[in-house]
Design a protein around this motif. Structure first.
Motif, PDB file in Angstrom:
ATOM      1  N   TYR A  28       0.809  -1.230   0.000  1.00  6.04           N
ATOM      2  CA  TYR A  28       0.000   0.000   0.000  1.00  6.04           C
ATOM      3  C   TYR A  28       0.843   1.281   0.000  1.00  6.04           C
ATOM      4  CZ  TYR A  28      -4.150  -2.798   1.324  1.00  6.04           C
ATOM      5  OH  TYR A  28      -5.180  -3.700   1.377  1.00  6.04           O
ATOM      6  N   VAL A  63       2.879   0.266   8.471  1.00  2.00           N
ATOM      7  CA  VAL A  63       2.309   0.753   9.731  1.00  2.00           C
ATOM      8  C   VAL A  63       2.967   0.051  10.925  1.00  2.00           C
ATOM      9  CG1 VAL A  63       0.104   1.544   8.772  1.00  2.00           C
ATOM     10  CG2 VAL A  63       0.352  -0.845   9.452  1.00  2.00           C
ATOM     11  N   CYS A  88      -2.231   1.316  12.688  1.00  2.00           N
ATOM     12  CA  CYS A  88      -3.358   0.677  12.003  1.00  2.00           C
ATOM     13  C   CYS A  88      -4.525   0.692  12.986  1.00  2.00           C
ATOM     14  CB  CYS A  88      -3.012  -0.757  11.617  1.00  2.00           C
ATOM     15  SG  CYS A  88      -4.458  -1.731  11.153  1.00  2.00           S
ATOM     16  N   PRO A  89      -5.605   1.438  12.661  1.00  2.00           N
ATOM     17  CA  PRO A  89      -6.738   1.522  13.594  1.00  2.00           C
ATOM     18  C   PRO A  89      -7.287   0.141  13.971  1.00  2.00           C
ATOM     19  CG  PRO A  89      -7.070   2.982  11.716  1.00  2.00           C
ATOM     20  CD  PRO A  89      -5.807   2.220  11.448  1.00  2.00           C
ATOM     21  N   MET A  90      -7.269  -0.803  13.023  1.00  2.00           N
ATOM     22  CA  MET A  90      -7.794  -2.136  13.359  1.00  2.00           C
ATOM     23  C   MET A  90      -6.901  -2.832  14.393  1.00  2.00           C
ATOM     24  SD  MET A  90      -8.975  -5.385  11.200  1.00  2.00           S
ATOM     25  CE  MET A  90      -7.862  -5.363   9.849  1.00  2.00           C
ATOM     26  N   ASN A 116      -2.607  -8.031  11.953  1.00  2.00           N
ATOM     27  CA  ASN A 116      -2.894  -6.618  12.252  1.00  2.00           C
ATOM     28  C   ASN A 116      -3.371  -6.479  13.695  1.00  2.00           C
ATOM     29  OD1 ASN A 116      -3.011  -7.107   9.426  1.00  2.00           O
ATOM     30  ND2 ASN A 116      -4.071  -5.179   9.105  1.00  2.00           N
ATOM     31  N   CYS A 174     -11.452  -3.267   9.378  1.00  2.00           N
ATOM     32  CA  CYS A 174     -10.635  -2.203   8.793  1.00  2.00           C
ATOM     33  C   CYS A 174     -11.532  -1.053   8.305  1.00  2.00           C
ATOM     34  CB  CYS A 174      -9.835  -2.770   7.611  1.00  2.00           C
ATOM     35  SG  CYS A 174      -9.166  -1.479   6.554  1.00  2.00           S
ATOM     36  N   PRO A 175     -11.361   0.131   8.888  1.00  2.00           N
ATOM     37  CA  PRO A 175     -12.223   1.256   8.485  1.00  2.00           C
ATOM     38  C   PRO A 175     -12.052   1.648   7.020  1.00  2.00           C
ATOM     39  CG  PRO A 175     -10.508   1.980  10.034  1.00  2.00           C
ATOM     40  CD  PRO A 175     -10.411   0.494   9.953  1.00  2.00           C
ATOM     41  N   THR A 176     -10.879   1.378   6.462  1.00  2.00           N
ATOM     42  CA  THR A 176     -10.631   1.736   5.055  1.00  2.00           C
ATOM     43  C   THR A 176     -11.466   0.851   4.125  1.00  2.00           C
ATOM     44  OG1 THR A 176      -8.375   2.348   5.635  1.00  2.00           O
ATOM     45  CG2 THR A 176      -8.825   1.957   3.305  1.00  2.00           C
ATOM     46  N   HIS A 177     -11.363  -0.463   4.277  1.00  2.00           N
ATOM     47  CA  HIS A 177     -12.093  -1.386   3.388  1.00  2.00           C
ATOM     48  C   HIS A 177     -13.597  -1.331   3.609  1.00  2.00           C
ATOM     49  CE1 HIS A 177      -8.030  -2.956   2.768  1.00  2.00           C
ATOM     50  NE2 HIS A 177      -8.502  -3.391   1.611  1.00  2.00           N
ATOM     51  N   GLU A 202     -10.841  -8.033   3.690  1.00  2.00           N
ATOM     52  CA  GLU A 202     -11.183  -7.091   4.766  1.00  2.00           C
ATOM     53  C   GLU A 202     -12.469  -6.322   4.430  1.00  2.00           C
ATOM     54  OE1 GLU A 202      -7.884  -4.495   5.698  1.00  2.00           O
ATOM     55  OE2 GLU A 202      -6.586  -6.184   6.137  1.00  2.00           O
ATOM     56  N   CYS A 262      -6.111   4.372   2.703  1.00  2.00           N
ATOM     57  CA  CYS A 262      -5.693   4.226   4.096  1.00  2.00           C
ATOM     58  C   CYS A 262      -4.744   5.380   4.430  1.00  2.00           C
ATOM     59  CB  CYS A 262      -4.995   2.884   4.327  1.00  2.00           C
ATOM     60  SG  CYS A 262      -4.357   2.751   6.005  1.00  2.00           S
ATOM     61  N   MET A 265      -1.411   4.308   5.952  1.00  2.00           N
ATOM     62  CA  MET A 265      -0.409   3.812   4.999  1.00  2.00           C
ATOM     63  C   MET A 265       0.157   4.979   4.190  1.00  2.00           C
ATOM     64  SD  MET A 265       0.393   0.608   4.788  1.00  2.00           S
ATOM     65  CE  MET A 265      -0.114  -0.964   5.469  1.00  2.00           C
TER      66      MET A 265
HETATM   67 FE1  SF4 Z   1      -5.064  -1.031   8.973  1.00  2.00          FE
HETATM   68 FE2  SF4 Z   1      -6.946  -1.160   7.096  1.00  2.00          FE
HETATM   69 FE3  SF4 Z   1      -4.970   0.606   6.865  1.00  2.00          FE
HETATM   70 FE4  SF4 Z   1      -4.491  -2.021   6.578  1.00  2.00          FE
HETATM   71  S1  SF4 Z   1      -5.740  -0.739   5.263  1.00  2.00           S
HETATM   72  S2  SF4 Z   1      -3.277  -0.561   7.746  1.00  2.00           S
HETATM   73  S3  SF4 Z   1      -5.930  -2.878   8.053  1.00  2.00           S
HETATM   74  S4  SF4 Z   1      -6.540   0.558   8.471  1.00  2.00           S
END
Ligand code: SF4
Ligand code: 13P
Length: 307
Positions: A28, A63, A88-90, A116, A174-177, A202, A262, A265
């Motif tokens: 990423y 991350v 990584c928020p997750m 993660n 994962c908030p991004t996915h 995710e 993300c 990332m």
């Molecule tokens: Fe975390 Fe999702 Fe970002 Fe991966 S894409 S680092 S799981 S927030």
């Protein structure tokens, strides 16, 4: 002094060679960082690389949990996280005390954790998985009862492929996915009916269910690069769209959602990498011997079961 991107990259390449620094970059990361990295990969590939790298100093462009994994696997090395704000928020979703409580209530379960997770939480886990190794590892666990943390979407995807195991999930993700939704799918399918849709596990199960292929970041890239189709809708962090456009300029890649970015990332920049190799940036990952020893067991188990 103003420097161009190419001059910054050339300086990084020169300095990292002189100082014997190995640069690891998650898939990423942006293209300018990819071009100065020694190894690019998904979370599983990076962990394997971390256990094999020969350089004394490893610079992680990714991350925090990824830099921690490198330190756990190579404690004698100096490990630097290129941008200290990249978390990584997750990985930070689950509380240690709640997890400890859950583990004691479910003592007959094997605790499998998505990689993660923080190093602190890994101390309570029996085995780690990554998106590319999860199904194989869960199948290979010598217990039918699995408690899977923290991503219930990845967990749901695994459970559907390993129906012989009883898999309990917790609510995390994962908030991004999770930004990818049905409207994105309807729009992309309507605009690009000939394109194949490739998504990361995710994503929400309702998104995963409609995909033509589900896989980790490198699996998605391999599938799109080797596939005969000329266009692909990409349902993962949008840097993958950019990388595929560079590696396969004759094919068309469409982001499933413009919002699948993300920000953690993306926190790492080429200048961060430059400052790190110059010795003026980043954060050295420091962990106690006990934390390293306790959190390593579940990563070693992942590498053993994932072989
Ligand atoms: Fe975390 Fe999702 Fe970002 Fe991966 S894409 S680092 S799981 S927030
Ligand atoms: P993979 O690297 O396993 O594809 O996971 C994607 C991700 O979100 C990493 O943080």
């Amino acid at each position: 002094m103003i420097m161009t991107v190419r001059e910054v990259q050339d300086s990084i390449l020169k300095i990292k060679k002189e100082k014997k620094i190995c640069i690891l970059a998650h898939a990423y990361q942006s293209q300018d960082i990819w071009e100065v990295a020694d190894y690019i990969g998904d979370s599983f590939g990076l962990s394997q690389m971390a256990s094999q790298a020969e350089a004394d100093t490893i610079l992680m462009c990714g991350v925090r949990f990824m830099a921690e994994t490198v330190k756990i696997l190579s404690p004698e090395k100096k490990v630097i996280l290129a941008n200290p704000s990249a978390g990584c928020p997750m990985a930070e979703q689950m509380d240690f005390d709640i997890m400890e409580q859950l583990k004691s209530e479910m003592s007959d379960y094997t605790v499998a954790a998505y990689i993660n997770t923080t190093a602190e939480l890994k101390q309570l886990c029996d085995v780690c998985v990554t998106s590319s190794s999860a199904v194989k590892i869960i199948r290979n666990i010598d217990n039918d009862k699995i408690l899977f943390i923290p991503d219930c979407n990845l967990g749901d995807w695994i459970a559907k492929q390993v129906p012989e195991k009883h898999i309990e999930l917790v609510r995390g993700g994962c908030p991004t996915h999770l930004r990818i939704n049905q409207r994105d799918i309807d729009k992309a399918r309507k605009l690009y009916p000939e394109a194949l849709m490739l998504v990361h596990p995710e994503c929400h199960p309702s998104v995963v269910a409609q995909a033509d292929f589900v896989g980790s970041t490198t699996e998605i890239m391999d599938y799109a690069a080797k596939g005969k189709n000329s266009s692909y809708i990409i349902g993962t962090e949008n840097s993958i769209v950019e990388h595929l456009q560079f590696s396969c300029p004759d094919k068309k890649f469409i982001p499933l959602s413009k919002d699948c970015v993300c920000h953690n990332m993306k926190a790492t920049t080429l200048i961060d990498v430059y400052n790190c190799v110059c010795g003026t940036g980043g954060e050295e990952i420091l962990m106690s011997d006990t934390l390293i020893e306790n959190s390593r067991k579940c990563i070693d188990e992942m590498l053993r079961l994932g072989k």
